[in-house]
Design a protein around this motif. Structure first.
Motif, PDB file in Angstrom:
ATOM      1  N   GLY A  16     144.208  63.601 -12.365  1.00 25.01           N
ATOM      2  CA  GLY A  16     143.346  62.700 -12.278  1.00 25.01           C
ATOM      3  C   GLY A  16     143.144  61.994 -10.955  1.00 25.01           C
ATOM      4  O   GLY A  16     142.155  61.639 -10.408  1.00 25.01           O
ATOM      5  N   LEU A  19     141.783  64.486  -8.348  1.00 27.50           N
ATOM      6  CA  LEU A  19     140.306  64.784  -8.431  1.00 27.50           C
ATOM      7  C   LEU A  19     139.585  63.432  -7.869  1.00 27.50           C
ATOM      8  O   LEU A  19     138.741  63.438  -7.068  1.00 27.50           O
ATOM      9  CB  LEU A  19     139.639  64.774  -9.941  1.00 27.50           C
ATOM     10  CG  LEU A  19     140.049  66.306 -10.769  1.00 27.50           C
ATOM     11  CD1 LEU A  19     139.962  66.154 -12.203  1.00 27.50           C
ATOM     12  CD2 LEU A  19     139.126  67.352  -9.786  1.00 27.50           C
ATOM     13  N   SER A  20     140.037  62.199  -8.351  1.00 26.76           N
ATOM     14  CA  SER A  20     139.344  61.020  -7.738  1.00 26.76           C
ATOM     15  C   SER A  20     139.777  60.831  -6.419  1.00 26.76           C
ATOM     16  O   SER A  20     138.842  60.454  -5.489  1.00 26.76           O
ATOM     17  CB  SER A  20     139.739  59.765  -8.334  1.00 26.76           C
ATOM     18  OG  SER A  20     141.195  59.376  -8.341  1.00 26.76           O
ATOM     19  N   LEU A  22     139.913  63.422  -4.283  1.00 27.47           N
ATOM     20  CA  LEU A  22     138.956  64.299  -3.798  1.00 27.47           C
ATOM     21  C   LEU A  22     137.460  63.753  -3.564  1.00 27.47           C
ATOM     22  O   LEU A  22     137.123  63.935  -2.392  1.00 27.47           O
ATOM     23  CB  LEU A  22     139.060  65.667  -4.694  1.00 27.47           C
ATOM     24  CG  LEU A  22     138.689  67.095  -3.942  1.00 27.47           C
ATOM     25  CD1 LEU A  22     139.906  67.247  -3.028  1.00 27.47           C
ATOM     26  CD2 LEU A  22     138.569  67.947  -4.957  1.00 27.47           C
ATOM     27  N   ARG A  23     137.134  63.001  -4.701  1.00 31.13           N
ATOM     28  CA  ARG A  23     135.721  62.540  -4.276  1.00 31.13           C
ATOM     29  C   ARG A  23     135.853  61.359  -3.414  1.00 31.13           C
ATOM     30  O   ARG A  23     134.829  61.270  -2.615  1.00 31.13           O
ATOM     31  CB  ARG A  23     135.526  61.686  -5.658  1.00 31.13           C
ATOM     32  CG  ARG A  23     134.209  61.029  -5.957  1.00 31.13           C
ATOM     33  CD  ARG A  23     133.020  61.790  -5.274  1.00 31.13           C
ATOM     34  NE  ARG A  23     132.460  62.992  -6.075  1.00 31.13           N
ATOM     35  CZ  ARG A  23     131.956  63.999  -5.473  1.00 31.13           C
ATOM     36  NH1 ARG A  23     131.622  63.928  -4.325  1.00 31.13           N
ATOM     37  NH2 ARG A  23     131.549  64.959  -6.343  1.00 31.13           N
ATOM     38  N   LEU A  26     135.588  63.645  -0.177  1.00 32.10           N
ATOM     39  CA  LEU A  26     134.378  64.384   0.002  1.00 32.10           C
ATOM     40  C   LEU A  26     133.266  63.360  -0.019  1.00 32.10           C
ATOM     41  O   LEU A  26     132.374  63.562   0.662  1.00 32.10           O
ATOM     42  CB  LEU A  26     134.221  65.257  -1.186  1.00 32.10           C
ATOM     43  CG  LEU A  26     135.032  66.484  -1.266  1.00 32.10           C
ATOM     44  CD1 LEU A  26     134.896  67.315  -2.536  1.00 32.10           C
ATOM     45  CD2 LEU A  26     134.960  67.200   0.046  1.00 32.10           C
TER      46      LEU A  26
END
Lengths: 87, 165, 111
Positions: A16, A19-20, A22-23, A26
């Motif tokens: 988790g 992924l967050s 990475l956001r 990006l």
């Protein structure tokens, strides 16, 4: 707590967090990043408490508490900035 | 001195926070906690919690407990909803911002309603202007959108009205 | 394994799963408001379950963990509102996939 269960916990929370984060890198628009930052800090709070539990150091709980307070203030400040400053 | 009950409620809540932080029964720590929480409560005029003693009225107390459990149930439902949405290959979304009317007048109640709506299934509060609340749906309900939104807002506001007289 | 132990495992496991879902949701959702749906609801319940689960493993930590939980429940929606208003009020940030937008009319009338 068995080590298998511990690995599952670490994979889920680490996933988790990854992924967050990475956001957050990006991006998209600025507010997307701010939302990602909000999520990242909250998952990090959970992660800190897990580390505190593993090491048996209750001092890290205070760190987690202060971290969540500061992250809330930080996100609020970013939101007010994106909204056009303190009016 | 109309603020006295509010000041006392705030200092009791602050003292509870102090105890859960220190976890100590040492007389010096307790004295310091009492003094500091009283100073903070007086300096803020008890604005942190307002008057909590009205909850001692059994009807209002029960209404408050009812609200908490309703809210927790909605929060679990919201997470199941988010969960089922996220793991689909294509995320089903049909977003829209819908207006609803808030019948409740107290500012504190408005804030609680807005926060509750943010944590319940498929909706977040964007803004409150006067007594109108603007709700963002991740998937607009079929049928009359405005009636559905109004019903959802009223399910919270109606329960809160019993607490705030 | 006692009942308390099983409960603690269920709470931490579910909490970690929900926290993962929130990360995935923030990563996958297409626009700001929908990201917020995942980022607010899921992190709140996820942290609540996870911290209370760890509190069941270590009961002497429970008061402090409950304090963190209470703080998260109270503040998470607030930061979400602040971000939502920022996203709505800034034209370049506002998503353009809204099917209905009642707020637009109200703002237009006010200005």
């Amino acid at each position: 707590m068995s080590s298998t269960f511990l690995i599952i916990l670490f994979v889920l929370i680490g996933g988790g967090l990854f992924l967050s984060f990475l956001r957050l890198i990006l991006g998209g628009k600025a507010t997307d990043r701010a939302v990602a930052l909000d999520t990242t800090t909250l998952i990090t709070t959970g992660f800190l408490v897990l580390v505190a539990f593993l090491q048996g150091r209750s001092m890290l709980l205070d760190v987690a508490l202060v971290y969540s307070v500061l992250s809330f203030l930080g996100v609020l400040a970013i939101a007010r900035y994106l909204d056009g400053g303190l009016r | 001195m109309s603020r006295t009950p509010a000041v006392i409620s705030t200092s009791i809540v602050l003292l509870g926070i102090w105890f859960s932080l220190t976890l100590s029964t040492d007389i010096q720590e307790i004295t310091l906690g009492v003094v500091v929480s009283l100073i903070v409560a007086i300096a803020t005029h008890g604005a942190l919690t307002g008057n909590l003693f009205t909850l001692l009225n059994p009807r209002k107390g029960l209404a408050a407990i009812n609200y908490v459990f309703y809210f927790l149930g909605q929060m679990v439902k919201a997470n199941i909803d988010v969960f089922l949405r996220i793991f689909r290959p294509v995320i089903p979304i049909k977003p829209g911002i819908v207006k609803a009317r808030l019948t409740i007048k107290s500012e504190r109640a408005k804030a609680i309603v807005a926060n509750s709506i943010t944590l319940t299934p498929g909706t977040i509060t964007i803004d409150i202007i006067g007594d109108e609340i603007f709700v963002h749906w991740v998937f607009l309900p079929s049928g009359d959108v405005h009636a559905e939104t109004q019903a959802m807002v009223d399910s919270f506001a109606g329960r809160l009205e019993k607490i705030f007289e | 394994m006692s009942f308390m132990d099983i409960l603690a495992h269920v709470f931490t496991g579910l909490g970690a799963l929900v926290l993962f879902a929130s990360g995935l949701g923030v990563f996958r959702m297409p626009d700001v408001f929908n990201k917020m749906h995942a980022g607010t609801k899921a992190t709140t319940l996820g942290s609540v379950l996870f911290l209370i689960g760890l509190g069941l493993f270590e009961p002497s930590w429970m008061p402090k963990l409950l304090l963190i939980v209470l703080f998260i429940i109270l503040t998470n929606p607030v930061s979400s509102h602040a971000l939502a208003r920022a996203a709505y009020n800034e034209p370049s940030e506002k998503p353009d996939n809204l099917l209905i937008d009642d707020l637009e009319e109200s703002k237009g009338g006010a200005q």
